[in-house]
Design a protein around this motif. Structure first.
Motif, mmCIF file in Angstrom:
data_model
loop_
_atom_site.group_PDB
_atom_site.id
_atom_site.type_symbol
_atom_site.label_atom_id
_atom_site.label_comp_id
_atom_site.label_asym_id
_atom_site.label_seq_id
_atom_site.Cartn_x
_atom_site.Cartn_y
_atom_site.Cartn_z
ATOM 1 N N LYS A 1 -9.821 -5.579 24.358
ATOM 2 C CA LYS A 1 -11.151 -4.967 24.337
ATOM 3 C C LYS A 1 -12.033 -5.588 23.258
ATOM 4 C CE LYS A 1 -12.085 -0.770 25.428
ATOM 5 N NZ LYS A 1 -12.174 0.695 25.358
ATOM 6 N N PHE B 1 -15.573 -7.018 24.099
ATOM 7 C CA PHE B 1 -16.731 -6.535 23.351
ATOM 8 C C PHE B 1 -17.527 -7.713 22.787
ATOM 9 C CE2 PHE B 1 -18.828 -5.079 19.461
ATOM 10 C CZ PHE B 1 -19.510 -3.964 19.925
ATOM 11 N N GLY C 1 -19.675 -9.203 25.371
ATOM 12 C CA GLY C 1 -20.628 -8.280 25.965
ATOM 13 C C GLY C 1 -20.217 -7.626 27.271
ATOM 14 N N VAL D 1 -17.797 -5.057 27.553
ATOM 15 C CA VAL D 1 -17.596 -3.618 27.323
ATOM 16 C C VAL D 1 -18.435 -3.174 26.131
ATOM 17 C CG1 VAL D 1 -15.270 -3.544 28.317
ATOM 18 C CG2 VAL D 1 -15.539 -3.998 25.892
ATOM 19 N N THR D 2 -18.645 -1.874 26.035
ATOM 20 C CA THR D 2 -19.474 -1.348 24.947
ATOM 21 C C THR D 2 -18.645 -0.770 23.808
ATOM 22 O OG1 THR D 2 -19.601 0.774 26.079
ATOM 23 C CG2 THR D 2 -21.382 -0.805 26.486
ATOM 24 N N GLU D 3 -17.341 -0.696 23.993
ATOM 25 C CA GLU D 3 -16.477 -0.118 22.972
ATOM 26 C C GLU D 3 -15.254 -1.013 22.788
ATOM 27 O OE1 GLU D 3 -13.439 3.467 23.152
ATOM 28 O OE2 GLU D 3 -15.507 4.144 23.382
ATOM 29 N N LYS D 4 -14.831 -1.206 21.534
ATOM 30 C CA LYS D 4 -13.691 -2.083 21.296
ATOM 31 C C LYS D 4 -12.484 -1.372 20.698
ATOM 32 C CE LYS D 4 -15.892 -3.773 17.054
ATOM 33 N NZ LYS D 4 -16.275 -4.968 16.328
#
Length: 199
Positions: free
Chosen positions: A59, A63, A66, A68-71
């Motif tokens: 993740k 992230f 760009g 996903v919005t959460e890592k």
């Protein structure tokens, strides 16, 4: 056509030399002995190779590009999901690691990175077959932890560490049994069977 083809073999040619020329220069890497161990299950080798090179898609990586919005880690939610976290810092992975070490009768010293952990594991046994089997367990552990992570992502469930460790030992013992030949001593065969029985 690659440069040097026409001038390389004006007098004699061998397939072996031609193949080496085609491959070009390659560097030896110390981890190749455990990643590409002939005892390994091929899919375990591929995941271990990607983990060693830092190429597994975590993740944190997604992230960074760009996607996903959460890592945060899928399994613990406490830290950023990196390769180091997945295999060495997460409580779940550490529980699996300790259980595997117990079965192999290894001291459960903390692992800091995948590139150094295989060296520690291979020092335990002097016998080549036992050492290779031990390294197969490490590759299977890396594979199974990655599968558990993917299971958490796609199926929203996490297998218990005991189940994961049983899967590791079952797959390793079945794989190594296929490779037993007349060169294996009775002591090595007994050791493998004992490894399969330990709970």
């Amino acid at each position: 056509m690659k440069t040097g083809f026409l001038t390389q073999w004006q007098t004699s040619y061998s397939i072996k030399e031609g193949y080496k020329w085609l491959q070009g220069e390659s560097r030896n890497v110390p981890w190749s002995k455990w990643v590409w161990n002939r005892y390994n299950i091929p899919k375990h080798s591929v995941i271990a190779w990607m983990a060693t090179l830092g190429k597994l898609i975590t993740k944190a990586h997604l992230f960074g590009i760009g996607v996903v919005t959460e890592k945060m880690c899928l399994m613990c939610g406490l830290q950023e999901e990196s390769i180091e976290h997945c295999f060495f810092q997460r409580k779940y992975s550490l529980q699996c690691y300790v259980k595997i070490c117990r079965r192999l009768k290894l001291s459960a010293t903390p692992m800091d990175h995948i590139n150094s952990s295989w060296k520690k594991w291979s020092r335990k046994y002097a016998c080549k077959r036992k050492k290779s089997t031990c390294l197969v367990v490490l590759a299977a552990l890396v594979y199974q932890i990655w599968c558990a992570r993917n299971c958490a992502y796609w199926e929203k469930r996490i297998p218990r560490p005991e189940v994961l460790v049983d899967n590791v030992m079952h797959s390793v013992c079945n794989r190594v049994r296929q490779l037993i030949n007349s060169k294996w001593s009775q002591g090595e065969k007994d050791w493998l069977e004992e490894l399969a029985r330990i709970q």
